[in-house]
Design a protein around this motif. Sequence first.
Motif, PDB file in Angstrom:
ATOM      1  N   THR A  86       0.843  -1.198   0.000  1.00 29.39           N
ATOM      2  CA  THR A  86       0.000   0.000   0.000  1.00 29.39           C
ATOM      3  C   THR A  86       0.880   1.251   0.000  1.00 29.39           C
ATOM      4  OG1 THR A  86      -1.731  -1.150   1.205  1.00 29.39           O
ATOM      5  CG2 THR A  86      -1.803   1.251   1.256  1.00 29.39           C
ATOM      6  N   VAL A  87       0.538   2.182  -0.849  1.00 26.24           N
ATOM      7  CA  VAL A  87       1.258   3.447  -0.950  1.00 26.24           C
ATOM      8  C   VAL A  87       0.372   4.554  -0.398  1.00 26.24           C
ATOM      9  CG1 VAL A  87       0.455   3.926  -3.312  1.00 26.24           C
ATOM     10  CG2 VAL A  87       2.622   4.880  -2.534  1.00 26.24           C
ATOM     11  N   LYS A  88       0.983   5.602   0.132  1.00 21.17           N
ATOM     12  CA  LYS A  88       0.208   6.759   0.589  1.00 21.17           C
ATOM     13  C   LYS A  88       0.531   7.937  -0.305  1.00 21.17           C
ATOM     14  CE  LYS A  88      -1.212   9.682   4.353  1.00 21.17           C
ATOM     15  NZ  LYS A  88      -1.283   9.878   5.794  1.00 21.17           N
ATOM     16  N   LEU A  89      -0.507   8.563  -0.793  1.00 23.17           N
ATOM     17  CA  LEU A  89      -0.376   9.787  -1.579  1.00 23.17           C
ATOM     18  C   LEU A  89      -0.381  10.937  -0.580  1.00 23.17           C
ATOM     19  CD1 LEU A  89      -0.295  11.099  -4.394  1.00 23.17           C
ATOM     20  CD2 LEU A  89      -2.792  11.047  -4.393  1.00 23.17           C
ATOM     21  N   TYR A  90       0.777  11.532  -0.357  1.00 22.96           N
ATOM     22  CA  TYR A  90       0.907  12.582   0.650  1.00 22.96           C
ATOM     23  C   TYR A  90       0.507  13.956   0.123  1.00 22.96           C
ATOM     24  CZ  TYR A  90       3.187   9.516   3.966  1.00 22.96           C
ATOM     25  OH  TYR A  90       3.443   8.516   4.868  1.00 22.96           O
ATOM     26  N   GLN A  91       0.896  14.240  -1.090  1.00 29.84           N
ATOM     27  CA  GLN A  91       0.596  15.550  -1.681  1.00 29.84           C
ATOM     28  C   GLN A  91       0.175  15.341  -3.127  1.00 29.84           C
ATOM     29  OE1 GLN A  91       0.699  18.411  -0.013  1.00 29.84           O
ATOM     30  NE2 GLN A  91       1.817  17.778   1.810  1.00 29.84           N
ATOM     31  N   PHE A  92      -0.791  16.128  -3.557  1.00 26.83           N
ATOM     32  CA  PHE A  92      -1.234  16.093  -4.958  1.00 26.83           C
ATOM     33  C   PHE A  92      -1.793  17.475  -5.265  1.00 26.83           C
ATOM     34  CE2 PHE A  92      -3.718  15.208  -8.677  1.00 26.83           C
ATOM     35  CZ  PHE A  92      -3.072  14.141  -9.295  1.00 26.83           C
ATOM     36  N   HIS A  93      -1.099  18.233  -6.097  1.00 22.72           N
ATOM     37  CA  HIS A  93      -1.507  19.609  -6.366  1.00 22.72           C
ATOM     38  C   HIS A  93      -1.385  19.928  -7.851  1.00 22.72           C
ATOM     39  CE1 HIS A  93      -1.449  20.326  -2.064  1.00 22.72           C
ATOM     40  NE2 HIS A  93      -0.233  19.811  -2.026  1.00 22.72           N
ATOM     41  N   VAL A  94      -2.344  20.683  -8.328  1.00 24.59           N
ATOM     42  CA  VAL A  94      -2.304  21.242  -9.681  1.00 24.59           C
ATOM     43  C   VAL A  94      -2.407  22.752  -9.520  1.00 24.59           C
ATOM     44  CG1 VAL A  94      -3.518  21.398 -11.898  1.00 24.59           C
ATOM     45  CG2 VAL A  94      -3.342  19.193 -10.717  1.00 24.59           C
ATOM     46  N   ALA A  95      -1.647  23.485 -10.304  1.00 20.81           N
ATOM     47  CA  ALA A  95      -1.707  24.948 -10.252  1.00 20.81           C
ATOM     48  C   ALA A  95      -3.158  25.389 -10.467  1.00 20.81           C
ATOM     49  CB  ALA A  95      -0.795  25.555 -11.314  1.00 20.81           C
ATOM     50  N   PRO A  96      -3.699  26.211  -9.577  1.00 21.14           N
ATOM     51  CA  PRO A  96      -5.114  26.595  -9.691  1.00 21.14           C
ATOM     52  C   PRO A  96      -5.500  27.209 -11.039  1.00 21.14           C
ATOM     53  CG  PRO A  96      -4.275  27.206  -7.543  1.00 21.14           C
ATOM     54  CD  PRO A  96      -3.091  26.734  -8.355  1.00 21.14           C
ATOM     55  N   ASP A  97      -4.594  27.916 -11.674  1.00 20.04           N
ATOM     56  CA  ASP A  97      -4.928  28.505 -12.978  1.00 20.04           C
ATOM     57  C   ASP A  97      -4.918  27.472 -14.101  1.00 20.04           C
ATOM     58  OD1 ASP A  97      -2.126  28.239 -12.788  1.00 20.04           O
ATOM     59  OD2 ASP A  97      -1.787  29.913 -14.166  1.00 20.04           O
ATOM     60  N   ARG A  98      -4.627  26.209 -13.764  1.00 23.14           N
ATOM     61  CA  ARG A  98      -4.613  25.121 -14.744  1.00 23.14           C
ATOM     62  C   ARG A  98      -5.648  24.049 -14.438  1.00 23.14           C
ATOM     63  NH1 ARG A  98       0.004  25.192 -18.134  1.00 23.14           N
ATOM     64  NH2 ARG A  98       1.001  27.189 -17.814  1.00 23.14           N
ATOM     65  N   TRP A  99      -6.521  24.287 -13.455  1.00 23.44           N
ATOM     66  CA  TRP A  99      -7.539  23.297 -13.112  1.00 23.44           C
ATOM     67  C   TRP A  99      -8.442  23.030 -14.304  1.00 23.44           C
ATOM     68  CZ3 TRP A  99      -9.300  25.533  -7.736  1.00 23.44           C
ATOM     69  CH2 TRP A  99      -8.348  25.179  -6.777  1.00 23.44           C
ATOM     70  N   ARG A 100      -8.986  21.821 -14.342  1.00 26.22           N
ATOM     71  CA  ARG A 100      -9.950  21.371 -15.359  1.00 26.22           C
ATOM     72  C   ARG A 100      -9.334  21.295 -16.759  1.00 26.22           C
ATOM     73  NH1 ARG A 100     -13.688  18.676 -13.102  1.00 26.22           N
ATOM     74  NH2 ARG A 100     -14.914  18.908 -14.961  1.00 26.22           N
ATOM     75  N   ALA A 101      -8.014  21.106 -16.809  1.00 28.34           N
ATOM     76  CA  ALA A 101      -7.334  20.976 -18.096  1.00 28.34           C
ATOM     77  C   ALA A 101      -6.801  19.562 -18.317  1.00 28.34           C
ATOM     78  CB  ALA A 101      -6.186  21.995 -18.185  1.00 28.34           C
ATOM     79  N   GLY A 102      -7.156  18.628 -17.419  1.00 23.05           N
ATOM     80  CA  GLY A 102      -6.713  17.252 -17.558  1.00 23.05           C
ATOM     81  C   GLY A 102      -5.355  16.943 -16.932  1.00 23.05           C
ATOM     82  N   LEU A 103      -4.726  17.944 -16.339  1.00 21.79           N
ATOM     83  CA  LEU A 103      -3.401  17.738 -15.759  1.00 21.79           C
ATOM     84  C   LEU A 103      -3.450  16.787 -14.562  1.00 21.79           C
ATOM     85  CD1 LEU A 103      -2.154  21.434 -15.830  1.00 21.79           C
ATOM     86  CD2 LEU A 103      -1.746  19.646 -17.524  1.00 21.79           C
ATOM     87  N   GLY A 104      -4.436  16.978 -13.689  1.00 20.57           N
ATOM     88  CA  GLY A 104      -4.563  16.114 -12.519  1.00 20.57           C
ATOM     89  C   GLY A 104      -4.819  14.673 -12.916  1.00 20.57           C
ATOM     90  N   SER A 105      -5.690  14.469 -13.892  1.00 19.84           N
ATOM     91  CA  SER A 105      -5.977  13.098 -14.345  1.00 19.84           C
ATOM     92  C   SER A 105      -4.744  12.443 -14.944  1.00 19.84           C
ATOM     93  CB  SER A 105      -7.113  13.111 -15.367  1.00 19.84           C
ATOM     94  OG  SER A 105      -8.310  13.534 -14.750  1.00 19.84           O
ATOM     95  N   ALA A 106      -3.981  13.193 -15.725  1.00 15.10           N
ATOM     96  CA  ALA A 106      -2.758  12.641 -16.314  1.00 15.10           C
ATOM     97  C   ALA A 106      -1.724  12.330 -15.238  1.00 15.10           C
ATOM     98  CB  ALA A 106      -2.180  13.622 -17.339  1.00 15.10           C
ATOM     99  N   LEU A 107      -1.577  13.220 -14.268  1.00 16.51           N
ATOM    100  CA  LEU A 107      -0.631  12.980 -13.185  1.00 16.51           C
ATOM    101  C   LEU A 107      -1.068  11.783 -12.344  1.00 16.51           C
ATOM    102  CD1 LEU A 107       1.910  13.796 -11.644  1.00 16.51           C
ATOM    103  CD2 LEU A 107       0.493  15.419 -10.343  1.00 16.51           C
ATOM    104  N   HIS A 108      -2.364  11.690 -12.067  1.00 21.50           N
ATOM    105  CA  HIS A 108      -2.869  10.559 -11.295  1.00 21.50           C
ATOM    106  C   HIS A 108      -2.601   9.243 -12.044  1.00 21.50           C
ATOM    107  CE1 HIS A 108      -5.795   7.786  -9.473  1.00 21.50           C
ATOM    108  NE2 HIS A 108      -5.555   8.485  -8.364  1.00 21.50           N
ATOM    109  N   ALA A 109      -2.834   9.227 -13.336  1.00 24.68           N
ATOM    110  CA  ALA A 109      -2.584   8.024 -14.133  1.00 24.68           C
ATOM    111  C   ALA A 109      -1.104   7.637 -14.076  1.00 24.68           C
ATOM    112  CB  ALA A 109      -3.028   8.239 -15.580  1.00 24.68           C
ATOM    113  N   ALA A 110      -0.214   8.618 -14.091  1.00 19.82           N
ATOM    114  CA  ALA A 110       1.213   8.334 -13.995  1.00 19.82           C
ATOM    115  C   ALA A 110       1.560   7.767 -12.614  1.00 19.82           C
ATOM    116  CB  ALA A 110       2.033   9.596 -14.276  1.00 19.82           C
ATOM    117  N   CYS A 111       0.931   8.305 -11.579  1.00 20.73           N
ATOM    118  CA  CYS A 111       1.140   7.772 -10.224  1.00 20.73           C
ATOM    119  C   CYS A 111       0.687   6.316 -10.161  1.00 20.73           C
ATOM    120  CB  CYS A 111       0.367   8.597  -9.190  1.00 20.73           C
ATOM    121  SG  CYS A 111       1.013  10.251  -8.886  1.00 20.73           S
ATOM    122  N   VAL A 112      -0.503   6.050 -10.665  1.00 21.32           N
ATOM    123  CA  VAL A 112      -1.040   4.688 -10.647  1.00 21.32           C
ATOM    124  C   VAL A 112      -0.102   3.741 -11.389  1.00 21.32           C
ATOM    125  CG1 VAL A 112      -2.904   3.215 -11.535  1.00 21.32           C
ATOM    126  CG2 VAL A 112      -3.449   5.334 -10.315  1.00 21.32           C
ATOM    127  N   ALA A 113       0.408   4.165 -12.526  1.00 23.50           N
ATOM    128  CA  ALA A 113       1.338   3.321 -13.285  1.00 23.50           C
ATOM    129  C   ALA A 113       2.576   3.001 -12.445  1.00 23.50           C
ATOM    130  CB  ALA A 113       1.731   4.008 -14.594  1.00 23.50           C
TER     131      ALA A 113
END
Length: 167
Positions: A86-113
């Motif tokens: 089991t891994v713990k995700l301690y921090q996960f942040h996207v620049a607020p001026d970039r929200w809703r641009a798919g960056l978080g989903s792409a970063l999350h997918a990279a973490c999962v991989a």
Amino acid sequence: MIRDEAAGALVIRPAEAGEAEVVAALHARARATYYPDGLPPADFDWTDAWRGSIERPDGEVLCGVRGGEIVAVASFRTPESEPVDTVKLYQFHVAPDRWRAGLGSALHAACVARWLAGGKRAAVLDVHVDNRRAQAFYARQGWVPDPAKPPAEDDHHLFLRWTPPGE
């Protein structure tokens, strides 16, 4: 890691110790949007904390870079309090001026991989109760309330758990 050097494409790569100040600034901008009590005292050194996370041999910090700018960051490792798979995700942040641009989903997918490649079968995190945006994001990524960790009445965090789809 996701790497595409085309202009404007998102590149997801490990953060470097020399980027700790930039990562800390992104963290502060994101954090300021959802913590009702504001940021930690000015004497707390987020740059030093991020440098420590980046340099930790038992953890990873991934950053999303677009157009030469760090626009997203995630920090994770297996804590002593969790099973080895089991891994713990301690921090996960996207620049607020970039929200809703798919960056978080792409970063999350990279973490999962990375988690799956490292033999992890579950992930945990805690999220501030007032951060509804993050809670909605995590729900879309398959995170659910952790039944083993119901929040205490005086706690300001919700505990979430993720497992690979189908498990």
